[in-house]
Design a protein around this motif. Structure first.
Motif, PDB file in Angstrom:
ATOM      1  N   GLY A 263      45.293  58.120  40.785  1.00  0.00           N
ATOM      2  CA  GLY A 263      46.189  57.024  41.114  1.00  0.00           C
ATOM      3  C   GLY A 263      45.929  55.741  40.356  1.00  0.00           C
ATOM      4  N   VAL A 264      44.979  55.743  39.423  1.00  0.00           N
ATOM      5  CA  VAL A 264      44.664  54.547  38.635  1.00  0.00           C
ATOM      6  C   VAL A 264      45.403  54.637  37.307  1.00  0.00           C
ATOM      7  CG1 VAL A 264      42.853  53.217  37.513  1.00  0.00           C
ATOM      8  CG2 VAL A 264      42.418  54.297  39.726  1.00  0.00           C
ATOM      9  N   PRO A 265      46.412  53.769  37.078  1.00  0.00           N
ATOM     10  CA  PRO A 265      47.156  53.817  35.821  1.00  0.00           C
ATOM     11  C   PRO A 265      46.240  53.583  34.625  1.00  0.00           C
ATOM     12  CG  PRO A 265      48.318  52.486  37.431  1.00  0.00           C
ATOM     13  CD  PRO A 265      46.959  52.761  38.003  1.00  0.00           C
ATOM     14  N   GLU A 285      43.940  50.179  35.041  1.00  0.00           N
ATOM     15  CA  GLU A 285      44.120  49.170  36.092  1.00  0.00           C
ATOM     16  C   GLU A 285      42.939  49.244  37.052  1.00  0.00           C
ATOM     17  OE1 GLU A 285      46.299  46.767  36.424  1.00  0.00           O
ATOM     18  OE2 GLU A 285      47.335  47.325  34.557  1.00  0.00           O
ATOM     19  N   GLY A 286      41.881  48.564  36.675  1.00  0.00           N
ATOM     20  CA  GLY A 286      40.685  48.576  37.497  1.00  0.00           C
ATOM     21  C   GLY A 286      40.829  47.733  38.744  1.00  0.00           C
ATOM     22  N   LYS A 287      39.788  47.729  39.545  1.00  0.00           N
ATOM     23  CA  LYS A 287      39.823  47.016  40.812  1.00  0.00           C
ATOM     24  C   LYS A 287      39.896  45.516  40.584  1.00  0.00           C
ATOM     25  CE  LYS A 287      37.638  50.470  43.711  1.00  0.00           C
ATOM     26  NZ  LYS A 287      36.605  50.751  44.727  1.00  0.00           N
ATOM     27  N   ARG A 288      40.631  44.865  41.463  1.00  0.00           N
ATOM     28  CA  ARG A 288      40.724  43.402  41.431  1.00  0.00           C
ATOM     29  C   ARG A 288      39.653  42.823  42.345  1.00  0.00           C
ATOM     30  NH1 ARG A 288      45.384  41.594  39.051  1.00  0.00           N
ATOM     31  NH2 ARG A 288      46.977  43.200  38.646  1.00  0.00           N
ATOM     32  N   GLY A 289      39.005  41.772  41.879  1.00  0.00           N
ATOM     33  CA  GLY A 289      37.939  41.165  42.657  1.00  0.00           C
ATOM     34  C   GLY A 289      38.364  39.859  43.299  1.00  0.00           C
ATOM     35  N   ASP A 290      37.388  39.150  43.843  1.00  0.00           N
ATOM     36  CA  ASP A 290      37.656  37.838  44.423  1.00  0.00           C
ATOM     37  C   ASP A 290      37.667  36.789  43.318  1.00  0.00           C
ATOM     38  OD1 ASP A 290      34.996  37.587  43.742  1.00  0.00           O
ATOM     39  OD2 ASP A 290      34.272  37.840  45.797  1.00  0.00           O
ATOM     40  N   PHE A 291      37.569  35.525  43.691  1.00  0.00           N
ATOM     41  CA  PHE A 291      37.644  34.419  42.737  1.00  0.00           C
ATOM     42  C   PHE A 291      36.598  34.544  41.638  1.00  0.00           C
ATOM     43  CE2 PHE A 291      35.967  30.250  41.467  1.00  0.00           C
ATOM     44  CZ  PHE A 291      37.095  29.697  40.884  1.00  0.00           C
ATOM     45  N   ILE A 292      35.397  35.000  42.000  1.00  0.00           N
ATOM     46  CA  ILE A 292      34.333  35.085  41.012  1.00  0.00           C
ATOM     47  C   ILE A 292      34.251  36.471  40.362  1.00  0.00           C
ATOM     48  CG2 ILE A 292      32.947  33.275  42.099  1.00  0.00           C
ATOM     49  CD1 ILE A 292      31.181  35.481  43.283  1.00  0.00           C
TER      50      ILE A 292
END
Length: 584
Positions: A263-265, A285-292
């Motif tokens: 499921g990861v493009p 399309e890897g994982k999205r993180g927080d602000f840092i």
């Protein structure tokens, strides 16, 4: 804090009961610092698959860890060990061990000028580690590869540039271009980093590659998450563009593939020619993180870890497929054989055949080894060749060595049978001398020189104490032997050489060396756990439960979190301790 610890303990238990290990053997090695600038002692591990016999040459893949990691992370968090067992190749995992300059823990110096040029620093140490392995194991010179994560990927790129005449192809996972600065590491999502212009990367590559044999474009695969906030995807785009400009490739892709997994493009793009790519990019399309940017910078698609996530396309499988498709040369090196070698008076004539599967044989040279060695002479002819050596010393034995070289510069050597002129004296035995014996951890390294009056040195064997004699690696007149995992104690060092006729040298004794009864290994808690140092202990250990023999896991984690820390044990024990003074 305690709910976090509970979740960590749950994860630990899951890891403890997960998958079986590869069936091959992991060997711990120590590289001893050389005389060139920036060289240091370095630990590394070599995975030898159970299918390796030593009869056939096999590929070598070097895998480099990133910052805040050790080689154990790459052993556990990639799948190269599994693929090496499946497909019969050697996997080597260097550990930076120590370093200079201002940098984060265990970062390779891809951004430091003293470490990215042939002949010095970390890039040369890694090259020499690969050569050490070649001296011990039978490696195919047409299939030597390197890859890494983050700073290790940056160093992989540096190796591809500085040693383009050695490595067949390279990989980079979340890596950076050649001669890039540390300012390119952004760390947070709002800061993509400050990159050099691609023209500066290209200029640095050209400056490093000035010799004719260094002009070959080393194929490279750059894998990168589009959402990486630590190293922006612009880094791999710049690797791609620098390769395209440096080697005069078309910027238009020759193929675009869908590498979507779980499921990861994912998009894989190839540049070069339809028959053989020179650059391939894999953007997913890897994982999205927080602000840092927490959790966005990792090895994708294989195992779980601090900087690894199993969800997505397998970086190991993608790169291994790329490596298999990119040997150093598409065609094998030339072949050569000696048909006849005969003596007439004080002359020796040698003839034979040579061929190249692609192109043609450019030259054949022949030399004579022995007590009175004769320098190489160019033979007449190539497919069918012949050469004569006149006015030779009588009463001596000569060994012909023929070399064929093709139009691409690849060469093959072959030694013929000894040829006798006159009545040489009885075969004199070889000689051997131990010049050094050193200890690093539980490893002993013995080095020295060996020679044979007739130029027929065959082997050198080394003994450590009462342990059986084992073969050393021999290169010309030098030998080196290393054995690790030794129990504490004092070891006598001895060496003996043998020639092709079976004559042996007197046994040479070197200095006694002492291995400490205590061993220490520094790593983060995941690596300690993966190696079984952190586990469930029972009585009589002071700490009963998961952790070390003298401390529970919660205490260990609170003190160190994800940072490396040492564990200690007696060489004869399987119980590991945080405090050496706690060891009974």
């Amino acid at each position: 804090m305690f709910p976090i610890l509970w979740r960590l303990l749950t994860l630990v238990l899951c890891w403890l009961v997960s998958g079986a290990a590869s069936a091959g053997e992991l060997r711990q090695k120590v590289f001893t610092a050389k005389s060139y600038a920036g060289s240091r002692d370095r630990h590394y591990q070599v995975f030898v698959p159970s299918t390796y016999t030593g009869q056939d040459a096999v590929p070598l893949v070097m895998i480099l860890h990133g910052c805040r990691q050790t080689e154990t992370n790459m052993i556990n968090e990639t799948r190269f060990k599994d693929l090496a067992e499946r497909d019969n190749f050697i996997a080597v995992y260097p550990f930076i061990t120590s370093y200079d300059g201002m940098r984060e823990t265990n970062c390779w110096g891809f951004f430091l000028d003293q470490h990215i040029h042939k002949g010095a620093g970390e890039v040369e140490d890694l090259h020499q580690i690969a050569r050490e392995i070649e001296a011990e194991l039978k490696i195919d010179p047409n299939r030597r590869y390197v890859t890494g994560l983050s700073s290790g990927a940056g160093m992989s790129v540096a190796l591809a540039v500085a040693h383009s005449d050695y490595f067949a192809a390279a990989g980079s996972v979340e890596g950076l271009p050649y001669a890039e600065t540390s300012s390119a590491v952004g760390f947070v999502c709002v800061n993509p980093g400050s990159f050099k212009p691609v023209s500066a990367n290209v200029a640095a590559m050209k400056a490093e590659q000035q010799q004719p044999e260094e002009q070959r474009p080393v194929p490279i695969m750059a894998i990168h998450s589009r959402n990486d906030c630590v190293v922006n995807k612009l880094a791999s785009e710049n690797i791609r563009d620098a390769w395209i400009r440096r080697y005069g490739l078309s910027p238009s892709p020759t193929a675009t593939l869908d590498c979507t997994a779980e499921g990861v493009p994912c998009t894989q793009t190839r540049y070069g020619s339809p028959q053989r790519s020179v650059v391939e990019t894999v953007f997913y399309e890897g994982k999205r993180g927080d602000f840092i940017g927490t959790g966005t910078h990792y090895w994708v698609g294989d195992n779980s870890g601090q900087f690894a996530d199993p969800t997505g396309p397998s970086a190991t499988e993608l790169q291994w497929a790329f490596f298999k498709a990119h040997p150093f040369r598409e065609a094998p090196p030339p072949s050569i054989s000696i048909s006849a070698a005969q003596a007439t008076g004080n002359s020796i004539s040698v003839n034979g055949t040579a061929s190249a599967s692609a192109g043609s044989v450019a030259s054949v040279t022949v030399r004579l080894d022995g007590r009175f060695p004769q320098p190489a002479k160019t033979a007449s002819g190539t497919s069918d060749w012949a050469v004569t050596f006149d006015n030779l010393h009588m009463d001596a034995i000569y060994v012909p060595v023929a070399t064929a070289k093709d139009n691409d510069g690849a060469s093959t050597n072959i030694a013929g049978n000894p040829i006798t002129l006159g009545s040489p004296p009885p075969n004199a035995p070889p000689s051997v001398t131990i010049s050094s014996a050193s200890v690093s951890g539980d490893c002993i390294t013995v080095a020295g020189s060996a020679s044979d009056p007739e130029g027929q040195l065959a082997s050198v064997g080394v003994e450590l104490g009462t342990r059986p004699r084992k073969p050393a690696g021999v290169s010309q007149d030098k030998f080196k032997y290393q054995e690790c995992g030794l129990p504490g104690g004092t070891y006598a060092t001895r060496a003996q050489a043998a020639d092709r006729a079976g004559a042996t040298s007197p046994v040479s004794s070197g200095p006694d060396v002492t291995v400490s009864n205590l061993q220490a290994v520094t790593a983060n808690w995941q690596a300690h756990m993966g190696a079984g140092r952190l586990r469930v202990y029972s009585a009589p250990c002071a700490s009963v439960g998961f952790g070390s023999c003298d401390q529970g896991f919660s205490e260990i984690f609170l003190a160190n979190q994800f940072n490396p820390f040492p564990l200690h044990r007696k060489a004869t024990s399987n119980d590991w301790y945080v405090r050496p003074e706690s060891i009974p």
